[in-house]
Design a protein around this motif. Structure first.
Motif, short mmCIF file in Angstrom:
data_model
loop_
_atom_site.label_atom_id
_atom_site.label_comp_id
_atom_site.label_asym_id
_atom_site.label_seq_id
_atom_site.Cartn_x
_atom_site.Cartn_y
_atom_site.Cartn_z
N LEU A 59 0.84 -1.19 0.00
CA LEU A 59 0.00 0.00 0.00
C LEU A 59 0.88 1.24 0.00
N ASP A 60 0.51 2.19 -0.85
CA ASP A 60 1.18 3.49 -0.83
C ASP A 60 0.71 4.23 0.43
N PHE A 61 1.63 4.77 1.18
CA PHE A 61 1.29 5.50 2.40
C PHE A 61 0.22 6.55 2.12
N LYS A 62 0.30 7.18 0.97
CA LYS A 62 -0.65 8.27 0.63
C LYS A 62 -2.09 7.76 0.57
N GLU A 107 12.47 13.76 12.63
CA GLU A 107 11.37 14.71 12.44
C GLU A 107 10.51 14.39 11.23
N ASP A 108 11.12 13.75 10.24
CA ASP A 108 10.37 13.48 9.02
C ASP A 108 9.78 12.07 8.99
N PHE A 109 9.77 11.37 10.14
CA PHE A 109 9.25 10.00 10.16
C PHE A 109 7.75 10.02 9.88
N PRO A 110 7.25 9.18 8.94
CA PRO A 110 5.84 9.20 8.55
C PRO A 110 4.91 8.69 9.66
N ILE A 111 3.89 9.49 9.99
CA ILE A 111 2.96 9.15 11.07
C ILE A 111 1.52 9.39 10.61
N SER A 150 -6.00 9.65 3.85
CA SER A 150 -7.41 10.07 3.90
C SER A 150 -8.19 9.34 4.99
N LEU A 151 -7.67 8.19 5.45
CA LEU A 151 -8.35 7.43 6.50
C LEU A 151 -7.98 7.95 7.89
N ALA A 152 -6.89 8.70 7.98
CA ALA A 152 -6.39 9.18 9.28
C ALA A 152 -6.97 10.55 9.61
N ASP A 153 -6.85 10.94 10.88
CA ASP A 153 -7.26 12.29 11.28
C ASP A 153 -6.31 13.31 10.65
N ARG A 154 -5.04 12.97 10.63
CA ARG A 154 -4.03 13.81 9.98
C ARG A 154 -2.77 12.97 9.78
N ALA A 155 -1.82 13.50 9.04
CA ALA A 155 -0.57 12.79 8.81
C ALA A 155 0.59 13.79 8.87
N SER A 156 1.77 13.26 9.18
CA SER A 156 2.96 14.11 9.21
C SER A 156 4.15 13.30 8.72
N GLY A 157 5.26 14.02 8.46
CA GLY A 157 6.47 13.35 8.02
C GLY A 157 6.64 13.39 6.52
N LYS A 158 7.71 12.79 6.07
CA LYS A 158 8.03 12.72 4.64
C LYS A 158 7.66 11.32 4.13
N TYR A 159 6.69 11.26 3.22
CA TYR A 159 6.23 9.95 2.79
C TYR A 159 6.03 9.85 1.27
N GLU A 160 6.68 10.70 0.53
CA GLU A 160 6.61 10.56 -0.92
C GLU A 160 7.22 9.21 -1.34
N ASN A 161 6.49 8.48 -2.19
CA ASN A 161 6.96 7.20 -2.73
C ASN A 161 7.19 6.14 -1.65
N GLY A 190 12.78 -2.44 11.22
CA GLY A 190 12.48 -2.23 9.80
C GLY A 190 11.22 -1.48 9.49
N CYS A 191 10.41 -1.11 10.50
CA CYS A 191 9.18 -0.36 10.24
C CYS A 191 9.52 1.03 9.70
N THR A 192 8.79 1.45 8.69
CA THR A 192 9.09 2.73 8.02
C THR A 192 8.01 3.78 8.22
N ALA A 193 6.97 3.45 8.99
CA ALA A 193 5.90 4.41 9.30
C ALA A 193 5.13 3.87 10.50
N THR A 194 4.29 4.71 11.09
CA THR A 194 3.53 4.26 12.25
C THR A 194 2.15 4.88 12.28
N ILE A 195 1.23 4.16 12.92
CA ILE A 195 -0.04 4.72 13.34
C ILE A 195 0.21 5.30 14.73
N TRP A 196 -0.49 6.38 15.09
CA TRP A 196 -0.21 7.01 16.39
C TRP A 196 -1.48 7.59 17.00
#
Length: 460
Positions: free
Chosen positions: A3-6, A79-83, A10-21, A61-67
């Protein structure tokens, strides 16, 4: 999954971090395991909070998180970790699984029941995989967390998804069914598991029937047609399976030997074989046949699927024991319904002069547990020569059997598994079949392992 992070933003309340590609290839809630390119799922439990282990997850090895909103992020987090932020991480997991399920769009088969759901799931997979890329629930991942993780673990080319649905109280299966929206729903049977929570078999039947809550319009609903508590379930999409005359799919011509059982469907000429014991497993196989027909799988492929069946261990699993003794390991779990079925299976074996039932405690039976244990004595067939009862609750079975004063039956009572070893060892022979049956908490399979042939032990 992929799944593409992007897609999840839309399912989250908001998102932060760098998650292009950023492509996610799984979901992980266990920071003890390697999880390359996975989305970390922190769960706040009673004893620990998964949010405290985000840095460990990144190391694995996790590259993003739910929070969860309001939780402090750990010091040292890039600071740029995808959340993905949400108010409830588990509900967000469920939403992701619903999204992914609709994206892949496999045929979904949902299975529940007091007993036999895992075996039925295995049988359906064996039949379905003859024609389709099939994925099923792994282990006991069958609750509000495990089932969404199962969905997200399937590959993108999955065509049939088989989901086992477990529960301990009302509303739980309804939630799972609404997440999965099955094309086919199966209720294997109604037993006594979770009587403590649900109070009666009627309550259990009501809770199991919740599997229809998310069933797609016109979807197939397969039920145990021999169960009076399901007799009110009717409709054009309802398939009643069983041995009684009123069933839509009636089973007949049963034959049992040490290699398994054969049977036919009424008015049919096809003889089906399954390489496992048990009258109840014939019904489980019939559920799989019904799913095969729904999927338009050719009859010869269904036959091949059943005959090549590999089921989850400790479900009437036949093992060669010392001195060529037949060991029947049915120690995964037990309720009165499944223990009666196991005793019937032992009685059906024709080629053994000595039949031994090793019976242990059954748990979660509520206030009537003593009566239910004692009732087992009525189901010990005349062909069974020895009953070895293990545990404090198993003592009730032994006491009731001793009251019968049967000259052809030896009853041995043991408080522990260790006490049972000597009497079992004295009965080993090529003319002996020994059944092991108890609830999961007894871990009775450790007793089975004592009497396996050395060759089998070394393969473990």
């Amino acid at each position: 999954m992929k799944l593409d992070f992007k897609e999840l933003v839309s399912l989250a309340d908001r998102a932060s971090g760098k998650y292009e590609n950023l492509i996610l290839e799984g979901v992980s809630k266990d920071t003890r395991l390697k999880s390359e390119n996975a989305l970390y799922l922190p769960i706040a439990g009673e004893r620990f909070d998964g949010h405290d282990f985000l840095l460990n997850a990144i190391q694995q090895g996790c590259t993003a998180t739910i929070w969860q909103e309001g939780k402090d992020l750990p010091e040292g987090l890039p600071e740029d970790f995808p959340i993905l932020y949400t108010t409830d991480t588990v509900k967000f997991l469920q939403e992701i699984s619903k999204y992914y399920l609709k994206k892949i769009n496999p045929v979904v088969v949902a299975v529940t029941g007091s007993n036999g759901k895992t075996t039925t799931k295995d049988m359906i997979e064996s039949v379905s995989s003859a024609n389709f890329k099939t994925f099923k629930t792994q282990g006991n991942y069958n609750n509000h967390i495990g089932m969404p993780l199962t969905i997200l673990a399937m590959e993108e080319n999955t065509e049939v998804l088989i989901l086992e649905m477990g529960m301990s109280d009302y509303g739980e299966i309804s939630l799972l069914s609404k997440i999965a929206e099955p094309d086919v729903a199966v209720i294997t049977n109604i037993g006594e598991s979770h009587l403590e929570q649900l109070g009666s078999r009627e309550g259990i039947a009501k809770a199991k029937h919740e599997i229809a809550d998310g069933l797609k319009q016109g979807g197939l609903f397969i039920i145990d047609g021999d169960e009076p508590l399901l007799s009110h379930v009717k409709g054009e999409n309802v398939l009643q399976v069983g041995f009684g005359d009123s069933n839509t799919l009636k089973l007949s011509n049963l034959k049992t030997d040490v290699h398994g059982v054969t049977f036919t469907l009424e008015e049919g000429t096809t003889v089906y074989r399954i390489p496992m014991l048990g009258r109840h497993n014939i019904k489980n196989a019939a559920y799989a046949i019904a799913v095969g027909h729904y999927l338009n799988i050719e009859e010869n492929k269904i036959l091949e699927g059943l005959e090549s069946l590999k089921v989850t261990s400790m479900r009437l699993e036949m093992k060669s024991g010392k001195k060529d003794t037949l060991l029947i390991n049915d120690a995964y779990n037990a309720s009165p319904t499944s223990m009666i079925a196991a005793l019937e299976t032992l009685a059906d074996l024709k080629d053994y002069s000595q039949k031994v039932a090793v019976l242990g405690d059954m748990y979660e039976l509520g206030s009537n547990e003593e009566e239910m244990h004692r009732n087992m004595a009525k189901h010990v067939d005349d062909t069974i020569s020895h009953v070895i009862c293990v545990g404090q609750k198993g003592a009730w079975i032994a006491d009731e059997l001793k009251k019968q004063k049967r000259k052809d039956l030896e009853v041995i009572q043991c408080l522990t598994k260790e006490e049972a070893e000597e009497p079992i060892a004295s009965l080993l022979s090529k003319d002996t079949a020994i059944l092991f049956k108890a609830s999961r908490g007894m871990v009775l399979e450790t007793l089975v392992s004592k009497f396996l042939e050395k060759e089998q032990e070394s393969k473990k």
